[in-house]
Write a protein that holds these residues in place. Sequence first.
Motif, PDB file in Angstrom:
ATOM      1  N   GLY A  46      52.550  84.182  37.060  1.00 23.13           N
ATOM      2  CA  GLY A  46      51.981  84.218  38.401  1.00 23.13           C
ATOM      3  C   GLY A  46      51.529  85.597  38.845  1.00 23.13           C
ATOM      4  O   GLY A  46      50.769  85.714  39.806  1.00 23.13           O
ATOM      5  N   ASP A  47      51.995  86.656  38.175  1.00 20.17           N
ATOM      6  CA  ASP A  47      51.558  88.011  38.537  1.00 20.17           C
ATOM      7  C   ASP A  47      50.045  88.110  38.397  1.00 20.17           C
ATOM      8  O   ASP A  47      49.467  87.608  37.426  1.00 20.17           O
ATOM      9  CB  ASP A  47      52.204  89.067  37.637  1.00 20.17           C
ATOM     10  CG  ASP A  47      53.678  89.279  37.908  1.00 20.17           C
ATOM     11  OD1 ASP A  47      54.237  88.611  38.797  1.00 20.17           O
ATOM     12  OD2 ASP A  47      54.277  90.134  37.219  1.00 20.17           O
ATOM     13  N   GLN A  48      49.406  88.779  39.357  1.00 12.83           N
ATOM     14  CA  GLN A  48      47.962  88.980  39.296  1.00 12.83           C
ATOM     15  C   GLN A  48      47.653  90.317  38.634  1.00 12.83           C
ATOM     16  O   GLN A  48      48.399  91.290  38.795  1.00 12.83           O
ATOM     17  CB  GLN A  48      47.353  88.889  40.677  1.00 12.83           C
ATOM     18  CG  GLN A  48      47.436  87.474  41.230  1.00 12.83           C
ATOM     19  CD  GLN A  48      46.426  87.225  42.323  1.00 12.83           C
ATOM     20  OE1 GLN A  48      46.030  88.124  43.048  1.00 12.83           O
ATOM     21  NE2 GLN A  48      46.002  85.983  42.433  1.00 12.83           N
ATOM     22  N   VAL A  49      46.528  90.331  37.907  1.00 14.59           N
ATOM     23  CA  VAL A  49      46.173  91.466  37.070  1.00 14.59           C
ATOM     24  C   VAL A  49      44.693  91.788  37.247  1.00 14.59           C
ATOM     25  O   VAL A  49      43.839  90.905  37.109  1.00 14.59           O
ATOM     26  CB  VAL A  49      46.450  91.141  35.582  1.00 14.59           C
ATOM     27  CG1 VAL A  49      46.142  92.340  34.705  1.00 14.59           C
ATOM     28  CG2 VAL A  49      47.893  90.668  35.385  1.00 14.59           C
ATOM     29  N   LEU A  50      44.387  93.041  37.544  1.00 17.25           N
ATOM     30  CA  LEU A  50      43.007  93.505  37.594  1.00 17.25           C
ATOM     31  C   LEU A  50      42.548  93.808  36.174  1.00 17.25           C
ATOM     32  O   LEU A  50      43.284  94.432  35.401  1.00 17.25           O
ATOM     33  CB  LEU A  50      42.897  94.775  38.446  1.00 17.25           C
ATOM     34  CG  LEU A  50      43.241  94.613  39.921  1.00 17.25           C
ATOM     35  CD1 LEU A  50      43.402  95.974  40.582  1.00 17.25           C
ATOM     36  CD2 LEU A  50      42.170  93.798  40.628  1.00 17.25           C
ATOM     37  N   VAL A  51      41.338  93.394  35.838  1.00 10.68           N
ATOM     38  CA  VAL A  51      40.764  93.675  34.524  1.00 10.68           C
ATOM     39  C   VAL A  51      39.765  94.813  34.684  1.00 10.68           C
ATOM     40  O   VAL A  51      38.777  94.693  35.411  1.00 10.68           O
ATOM     41  CB  VAL A  51      40.080  92.423  33.930  1.00 10.68           C
ATOM     42  CG1 VAL A  51      39.391  92.761  32.614  1.00 10.68           C
ATOM     43  CG2 VAL A  51      41.096  91.311  33.749  1.00 10.68           C
ATOM     44  N   TYR A  52      40.063  95.909  33.983  1.00  8.70           N
ATOM     45  CA  TYR A  52      39.258  97.124  34.054  1.00  8.70           C
ATOM     46  C   TYR A  52      38.509  97.288  32.738  1.00  8.70           C
ATOM     47  O   TYR A  52      39.124  97.350  31.673  1.00  8.70           O
ATOM     48  CB  TYR A  52      40.194  98.317  34.291  1.00  8.70           C
ATOM     49  CG  TYR A  52      39.516  99.657  34.337  1.00  8.70           C
ATOM     50  CD1 TYR A  52      38.987 100.151  35.529  1.00  8.70           C
ATOM     51  CD2 TYR A  52      39.427 100.451  33.202  1.00  8.70           C
ATOM     52  CE1 TYR A  52      38.387 101.399  35.579  1.00  8.70           C
ATOM     53  CE2 TYR A  52      38.827 101.697  33.245  1.00  8.70           C
ATOM     54  CZ  TYR A  52      38.300 102.164  34.430  1.00  8.70           C
ATOM     55  OH  TYR A  52      37.709 103.396  34.476  1.00  8.70           O
ATOM     56  N   HIS A  53      37.181  97.337  32.806  1.00  8.17           N
ATOM     57  CA  HIS A  53      36.360  97.541  31.616  1.00  8.17           C
ATOM     58  C   HIS A  53      36.221  99.041  31.349  1.00  8.17           C
ATOM     59  O   HIS A  53      35.849  99.796  32.246  1.00  8.17           O
ATOM     60  CB  HIS A  53      34.973  96.936  31.808  1.00  8.17           C
ATOM     61  CG  HIS A  53      34.978  95.444  31.831  1.00  8.17           C
ATOM     62  ND1 HIS A  53      33.874  94.709  32.152  1.00  8.17           N
ATOM     63  CD2 HIS A  53      35.949  94.534  31.557  1.00  8.17           C
ATOM     64  CE1 HIS A  53      34.153  93.411  32.071  1.00  8.17           C
ATOM     65  NE2 HIS A  53      35.414  93.294  31.723  1.00  8.17           N
ATOM     66  N   SER A  54      36.545  99.436  30.118  1.00  6.76           N
ATOM     67  CA  SER A  54      36.439 100.854  29.752  1.00  6.76           C
ATOM     68  C   SER A  54      35.627 100.989  28.463  1.00  6.76           C
ATOM     69  O   SER A  54      35.318  99.995  27.805  1.00  6.76           O
ATOM     70  CB  SER A  54      37.837 101.450  29.554  1.00  6.76           C
ATOM     71  OG  SER A  54      38.490 100.852  28.462  1.00  6.76           O
ATOM     72  N   SER A  55      35.289 102.220  28.134  1.00  6.00           N
ATOM     73  CA  SER A  55      34.538 102.526  26.908  1.00  6.00           C
ATOM     74  C   SER A  55      33.280 101.672  26.798  1.00  6.00           C
ATOM     75  O   SER A  55      32.999 101.069  25.750  1.00  6.00           O
ATOM     76  CB  SER A  55      35.416 102.335  25.667  1.00  6.00           C
ATOM     77  OG  SER A  55      36.532 103.175  25.722  1.00  6.00           O
ATOM     78  N   CYS A  56      32.543 101.623  27.904  1.00  9.58           N
ATOM     79  CA  CYS A  56      31.308 100.829  27.936  1.00  9.58           C
ATOM     80  C   CYS A  56      30.333 101.479  28.917  1.00  9.58           C
ATOM     81  O   CYS A  56      30.662 102.486  29.551  1.00  9.58           O
ATOM     82  CB  CYS A  56      31.609  99.393  28.335  1.00  9.58           C
ATOM     83  SG  CYS A  56      32.396  99.233  29.960  1.00  9.58           S
ATOM     84  N   LYS A  57      29.163 100.904  29.059  1.00  9.48           N
ATOM     85  CA  LYS A  57      28.139 101.468  29.949  1.00  9.48           C
ATOM     86  C   LYS A  57      28.556 101.407  31.413  1.00  9.48           C
ATOM     87  O   LYS A  57      28.373 102.347  32.167  1.00  9.48           O
ATOM     88  CB  LYS A  57      26.818 100.729  29.744  1.00  9.48           C
ATOM     89  CG  LYS A  57      25.680 101.316  30.529  1.00  9.48           C
ATOM     90  CD  LYS A  57      24.361 100.646  30.209  1.00  9.48           C
ATOM     91  CE  LYS A  57      23.235 101.291  30.996  1.00  9.48           C
ATOM     92  NZ  LYS A  57      21.945 100.687  30.679  1.00  9.48           N
ATOM     93  N   HIS A  58      29.141 100.271  31.842  1.00  7.42           N
ATOM     94  CA  HIS A  58      29.537 100.088  33.234  1.00  7.42           C
ATOM     95  C   HIS A  58      31.064 100.015  33.312  1.00  7.42           C
ATOM     96  O   HIS A  58      31.653  98.955  33.118  1.00  7.42           O
ATOM     97  CB  HIS A  58      28.893  98.830  33.819  1.00  7.42           C
ATOM     98  CG  HIS A  58      27.402  98.860  33.760  1.00  7.42           C
ATOM     99  ND1 HIS A  58      26.644  99.691  34.547  1.00  7.42           N
ATOM    100  CD2 HIS A  58      26.527  98.180  32.976  1.00  7.42           C
ATOM    101  CE1 HIS A  58      25.370  99.521  34.265  1.00  7.42           C
ATOM    102  NE2 HIS A  58      25.274  98.613  33.310  1.00  7.42           N
ATOM    103  N   ILE A  59      31.689 101.151  33.598  1.00  6.23           N
ATOM    104  CA  ILE A  59      33.149 101.277  33.628  1.00  6.23           C
ATOM    105  C   ILE A  59      33.661 100.940  35.024  1.00  6.23           C
ATOM    106  O   ILE A  59      33.137 101.437  36.022  1.00  6.23           O
ATOM    107  CB  ILE A  59      33.570 102.710  33.240  1.00  6.23           C
ATOM    108  CG1 ILE A  59      33.160 102.992  31.796  1.00  6.23           C
ATOM    109  CG2 ILE A  59      35.051 102.925  33.449  1.00  6.23           C
ATOM    110  CD1 ILE A  59      33.337 104.427  31.377  1.00  6.23           C
ATOM    111  N   GLY A  60      34.691 100.084  35.078  1.00  3.10           N
ATOM    112  CA  GLY A  60      35.297  99.786  36.367  1.00  3.10           C
ATOM    113  C   GLY A  60      36.041  98.459  36.356  1.00  3.10           C
ATOM    114  O   GLY A  60      36.140  97.784  35.331  1.00  3.10           O
ATOM    115  N   ILE A  61      36.570  98.095  37.517  1.00  6.83           N
ATOM    116  CA  ILE A  61      37.313  96.853  37.676  1.00  6.83           C
ATOM    117  C   ILE A  61      36.311  95.708  37.841  1.00  6.83           C
ATOM    118  O   ILE A  61      35.457  95.747  38.720  1.00  6.83           O
ATOM    119  CB  ILE A  61      38.269  96.929  38.878  1.00  6.83           C
ATOM    120  CG1 ILE A  61      39.309  98.028  38.647  1.00  6.83           C
ATOM    121  CG2 ILE A  61      38.958  95.584  39.101  1.00  6.83           C
ATOM    122  CD1 ILE A  61      40.183  98.322  39.854  1.00  6.83           C
TER     123      ILE A  61
END
Length: 151
Positions: A46-61
């Motif tokens: 049930g814990d919520q998790v933000l997915v953060y994109h890294s090592s790519c052109k558009h970095i962020g949540i």
Amino acid sequence: MPKWLVKTEPSECSIDDFANATGQTIPWDGVRNYQARNFLRQMGVGDQVLVYHSSCKHIGIAGIVKVVESAYADPTQFDPESPHYDPRSTPDQPRWQAVDMAFVSKLPRLLALDTLKSRPGLDGLPLVKKGNRLSVMPVTEDQWAILLADN
């Protein structure tokens, strides 16, 4: 309920992969940092998790997923064909953990790292601290609210 952030390269596992896995879960495996592993062990269903994109052109949540199965022995540590194989791990004494997660939502727009660094109240978030390379980290309720305030 605890909140988390995980960093991933979109070419390996993106928020779109979660969105396209309708009704399915995706194992969050391959973590090979002890502190990140310890955070995985603390995650609960049930814990919520933000997915953060890294090592790519558009970095962020990019979106939110939730934990649907708490920590278990990461099977990739036992597979000699896996890039995450660990010959020192045994089924009796596994070193690494995985959790299963499922899609919740994509954010209306990517929360870029530069934007996150400029938001007041996020200075304690490990993600915005210089030199932090941790792939799994806790997020406080206050930080979560600040991160999602405009989304």
